[in-house]
Design an enzyme around this catalytic site. Structure first.
Site, mmCIF file in Angstrom:
data_model
loop_
_atom_site.group_PDB
_atom_site.id
_atom_site.type_symbol
_atom_site.label_atom_id
_atom_site.label_comp_id
_atom_site.label_asym_id
_atom_site.label_seq_id
_atom_site.Cartn_x
_atom_site.Cartn_y
_atom_site.Cartn_z
ATOM 1 N N LYS A 13 5.107 -9.972 -0.540
ATOM 2 C CA LYS A 13 4.798 -10.822 0.620
ATOM 3 C C LYS A 13 3.502 -11.618 0.397
ATOM 4 O O LYS A 13 3.463 -12.826 0.602
ATOM 5 C CB LYS A 13 4.654 -9.961 1.898
ATOM 6 C CG LYS A 13 5.892 -9.119 2.206
ATOM 7 C CD LYS A 13 5.730 -8.306 3.492
ATOM 8 C CE LYS A 13 4.645 -7.233 3.449
ATOM 9 N NZ LYS A 13 4.910 -6.138 2.495
ATOM 10 N N ARG A 88 5.680 -5.354 12.466
ATOM 11 C CA ARG A 88 6.178 -4.188 11.736
ATOM 12 C C ARG A 88 6.881 -3.202 12.649
ATOM 13 O O ARG A 88 7.361 -2.172 12.171
ATOM 14 C CB ARG A 88 5.009 -3.468 11.072
ATOM 15 C CG ARG A 88 4.749 -3.822 9.602
ATOM 16 C CD ARG A 88 3.477 -3.107 9.187
ATOM 17 N NE ARG A 88 3.351 -2.776 7.805
ATOM 18 C CZ ARG A 88 2.717 -3.513 6.894
ATOM 19 N NH1 ARG A 88 2.229 -4.690 7.207
ATOM 20 N NH2 ARG A 88 2.577 -3.070 5.666
ATOM 21 N N ARG A 127 -1.078 -2.714 -8.792
ATOM 22 C CA ARG A 127 -1.650 -3.891 -8.108
ATOM 23 C C ARG A 127 -3.174 -3.898 -8.184
ATOM 24 O O ARG A 127 -3.821 -2.888 -8.008
ATOM 25 C CB ARG A 127 -1.208 -3.869 -6.643
ATOM 26 C CG ARG A 127 -1.962 -4.852 -5.759
ATOM 27 C CD ARG A 127 -1.221 -5.168 -4.474
ATOM 28 N NE ARG A 127 -0.911 -4.029 -3.643
ATOM 29 C CZ ARG A 127 -0.157 -4.098 -2.547
ATOM 30 N NH1 ARG A 127 0.392 -5.252 -2.184
ATOM 31 N NH2 ARG A 127 0.080 -3.026 -1.828
ATOM 32 N N ARG A 161 -6.752 -1.261 -4.079
ATOM 33 C CA ARG A 161 -6.737 -0.727 -2.725
ATOM 34 C C ARG A 161 -6.662 0.787 -2.738
ATOM 35 O O ARG A 161 -5.936 1.373 -3.537
ATOM 36 C CB ARG A 161 -5.529 -1.287 -1.965
ATOM 37 C CG ARG A 161 -5.749 -2.707 -1.509
ATOM 38 C CD ARG A 161 -4.515 -3.383 -0.981
ATOM 39 N NE ARG A 161 -3.670 -2.544 -0.142
ATOM 40 C CZ ARG A 161 -2.559 -2.984 0.432
ATOM 41 N NH1 ARG A 161 -2.169 -4.240 0.260
ATOM 42 N NH2 ARG A 161 -1.833 -2.183 1.168
ATOM 43 N N ARG A 172 4.017 4.992 3.446
ATOM 44 C CA ARG A 172 4.205 3.606 3.907
ATOM 45 C C ARG A 172 5.675 3.195 3.825
ATOM 46 O O ARG A 172 6.176 2.470 4.683
ATOM 47 C CB ARG A 172 3.346 2.656 3.069
ATOM 48 C CG ARG A 172 1.894 2.676 3.507
ATOM 49 C CD ARG A 172 0.941 2.419 2.366
ATOM 50 N NE ARG A 172 1.013 1.105 1.821
ATOM 51 C CZ ARG A 172 0.602 0.783 0.591
ATOM 52 N NH1 ARG A 172 0.078 1.717 -0.193
ATOM 53 N NH2 ARG A 172 0.677 -0.447 0.158
HETATM 54 P P1 ADP Z 1 3.081 -7.078 -0.609
HETATM 55 O O1 ADP Z 1 2.121 -8.095 -0.011
HETATM 56 O O2 ADP Z 1 4.484 -7.237 -0.091
HETATM 57 O O3 ADP Z 1 2.599 -5.670 -0.487
HETATM 58 P P2 ADP Z 1 2.188 -8.148 -3.208
HETATM 59 O O4 ADP Z 1 2.421 -9.612 -3.127
HETATM 60 O O5 ADP Z 1 0.801 -7.652 -3.067
HETATM 61 O O6 ADP Z 1 3.185 -7.380 -2.154
HETATM 62 O O7 ADP Z 1 2.812 -7.647 -4.601
HETATM 63 C C1 ADP Z 1 2.737 -6.287 -5.009
HETATM 64 C C2 ADP Z 1 2.460 -6.219 -6.515
HETATM 65 O O8 ADP Z 1 3.617 -6.671 -7.228
HETATM 66 C C3 ADP Z 1 1.299 -7.093 -6.977
HETATM 67 O O9 ADP Z 1 0.629 -6.414 -8.011
HETATM 68 C C4 ADP Z 1 1.987 -8.371 -7.492
HETATM 69 O O10 ADP Z 1 1.229 -8.988 -8.541
HETATM 70 C C5 ADP Z 1 3.306 -7.837 -8.017
HETATM 71 N N1 ADP Z 1 4.432 -8.765 -7.793
HETATM 72 C C6 ADP Z 1 4.630 -9.573 -6.722
HETATM 73 N N2 ADP Z 1 5.806 -10.250 -6.827
HETATM 74 C C7 ADP Z 1 6.369 -9.845 -7.995
HETATM 75 C C8 ADP Z 1 7.595 -10.167 -8.674
HETATM 76 N N3 ADP Z 1 8.476 -11.037 -8.150
HETATM 77 N N4 ADP Z 1 7.844 -9.553 -9.845
HETATM 78 C C9 ADP Z 1 6.966 -8.657 -10.369
HETATM 79 N N5 ADP Z 1 5.801 -8.306 -9.798
HETATM 80 C C10 ADP Z 1 5.493 -8.894 -8.617
HETATM 81 P P1 ADP Z 2 1.446 -3.923 1.984
HETATM 82 O O1 ADP Z 2 0.882 -5.192 1.368
HETATM 83 O O2 ADP Z 2 1.451 -2.799 1.003
HETATM 84 O O3 ADP Z 2 2.739 -4.167 2.676
HETATM 85 P P2 ADP Z 2 -0.478 -4.340 4.120
HETATM 86 O O4 ADP Z 2 -1.667 -4.877 3.426
HETATM 87 O O5 ADP Z 2 0.383 -5.301 4.848
HETATM 88 O O6 ADP Z 2 0.386 -3.470 3.098
HETATM 89 O O7 ADP Z 2 -0.926 -3.211 5.159
HETATM 90 C C1 ADP Z 2 -1.798 -2.164 4.785
HETATM 91 C C2 ADP Z 2 -1.905 -1.167 5.930
HETATM 92 O O8 ADP Z 2 -2.442 -1.827 7.085
HETATM 93 C C3 ADP Z 2 -0.592 -0.576 6.425
HETATM 94 O O9 ADP Z 2 -0.206 0.553 5.658
HETATM 95 C C4 ADP Z 2 -0.953 -0.201 7.855
HETATM 96 O O10 ADP Z 2 -1.744 0.980 7.912
HETATM 97 C C5 ADP Z 2 -1.832 -1.359 8.273
HETATM 98 N N1 ADP Z 2 -1.066 -2.484 8.875
HETATM 99 C C6 ADP Z 2 -0.974 -3.750 8.382
HETATM 100 N N2 ADP Z 2 -0.205 -4.519 9.188
HETATM 101 C C7 ADP Z 2 0.201 -3.718 10.206
HETATM 102 C C8 ADP Z 2 1.031 -3.910 11.361
HETATM 103 N N3 ADP Z 2 1.613 -5.100 11.616
HETATM 104 N N4 ADP Z 2 1.229 -2.847 12.177
HETATM 105 C C9 ADP Z 2 0.660 -1.656 11.944
HETATM 106 N N5 ADP Z 2 -0.123 -1.390 10.876
HETATM 107 C C10 ADP Z 2 -0.351 -2.417 10.006
#
Ligand code: ADP
Ligand code: ADP
Ligand code: ZN
Length: 219
Positions: A13, A88, A127, A161, A172
């Site tokens: 995302k 969420r 990551r 993180r 999660r």
């Molecule tokens: P999210 O915001 O949904 O948690 P991230 O964008 O932070 O996901 O991506 C999670 C990890 O996967 C990061 O280390 C990113 O560089 C890697 N990543 C993101 N998209 C891809 C993809 N299409 N293929 C492989 N690795 C990816």
């Molecule tokens: P990821 O990139 O791995 O999907 P995020 O960075 O979006 O994770 O979120 C990290 C943490 O922040 C979540 O595990 C949760 O504890 C909190 N969080 C983020 N967005 C929300 C939301 N919309 N509702 C509740 N908790 C949230």
């Protein structure tokens, strides 16, 4: 255009939001980033959410809804908003609908990022992000072009993180299936859902998202 990026932790995302911001004059509204910033600056909200986030549980709806309300009612760029990691829960989705109605905005698309669970765990455990600009990288799939230097801002400091370990990831993921996955049906019923294959490489996923955003839009 206002859109939601919906998907489990590690589905890409944040990575895709950044691409859209660069290409389409949109703003990324990431509740995860907002909560991490609140922790870093030591606000009351930051203190309240720290332990919950480290464990991998969701923070309360009220907190994230108020963060999003503040941003959506402020100035937005012409391209619109990308909601990344919000909503969420069904309560958050209802609150978002009411909030958008109240300010005369529409939700145009919900992009569902589909990635299988075992790929997700590899993604979050590898990551890392630039401490200066927040650009997201990965040990295997998305390294910096020059070792130790951020491609985007030239920064040399990187962070991982605290919740990007396997134990927190499993919690999660469970929270995703229990609380967030019902939103797939919710937005499908509203005709807004567009699933994309989040397992493709980063450019491939971007291309599929751009298609999903363009499809059915006149002018
Ligand atoms: P999210 O915001 O949904 O948690 P991230 O964008 O932070 O996901 O991506 C999670 C990890 O996967 C990061 O280390 C990113 O560089 C890697 N990543 C993101 N998209 C891809 C993809 N299409 N293929 C492989 N690795 C990816
Ligand atoms: P990821 O990139 O791995 O999907 P995020 O960075 O979006 O994770 O979120 C990290 C943490 O922040 C979540 O595990 C949760 O504890 C909190 N969080 C983020 N967005 C929300 C939301 N919309 N509702 C509740 N908790 C949230
Ligand atoms: Zn950087």
């Amino acid at each position: 255009m206002n859109i939601i990026l919906l998907g489990p932790p590690g589905s890409g995302k944040g990575t895709q939001a950044l691409r859209l911001v660069q290409a389409l004059d949109m703003v990324q509204l990431s509740t995860g980033d907002m909560l991490r910033a609140a922790r870093k600056s030591g606000t009351d909200i930051g203190k309240t959410v720290a332990a919950v986030m480290d464990r991998g549980d969701l923070v309360t709806d009220d907190i994230v809804i108020s963060l999003i309300r503040e941003r959506l009612t402020g100035d937005l760029p012409a391209g619109g908003a990308i909601l990344d990691g919000f909503p969420r829960t069904l309560a958050q989705a209802d609150a978002l609908g009411a909030l958008l109605d109240g300010i005369g905005m529409t939700l145009d698309r919900v992009i569902e990022m589909k990635v299988d669970d075992e790929a997700l765990v590899r993604r979050v455990t590898g990551r890392f992000t630039c401490s200066d600009c927040g650009a997201v990288y990965h040990d295997d799939t998305h390294r910096t072009q020059t070792e130790g230097i951020c491609d985007v801002c030239g920064g040399r400091r990187f962070t991982r993180r605290g919740d990007d370990n396997e134990e927190s990831f499993r919690i999660r993921l469970l929270a995703y299936y229990r609380e967030t996955a019902p939103l797939i049906g919710y937005y499908h019923a509203l005709g807004k859902l567009r699933p994309v294959n989040g397992s493709a490489d980063i450019d491939g996923v971007s291309a599929e998202i751009r298609e999903a955003l363009e499809e059915g839009v006149s002018s």
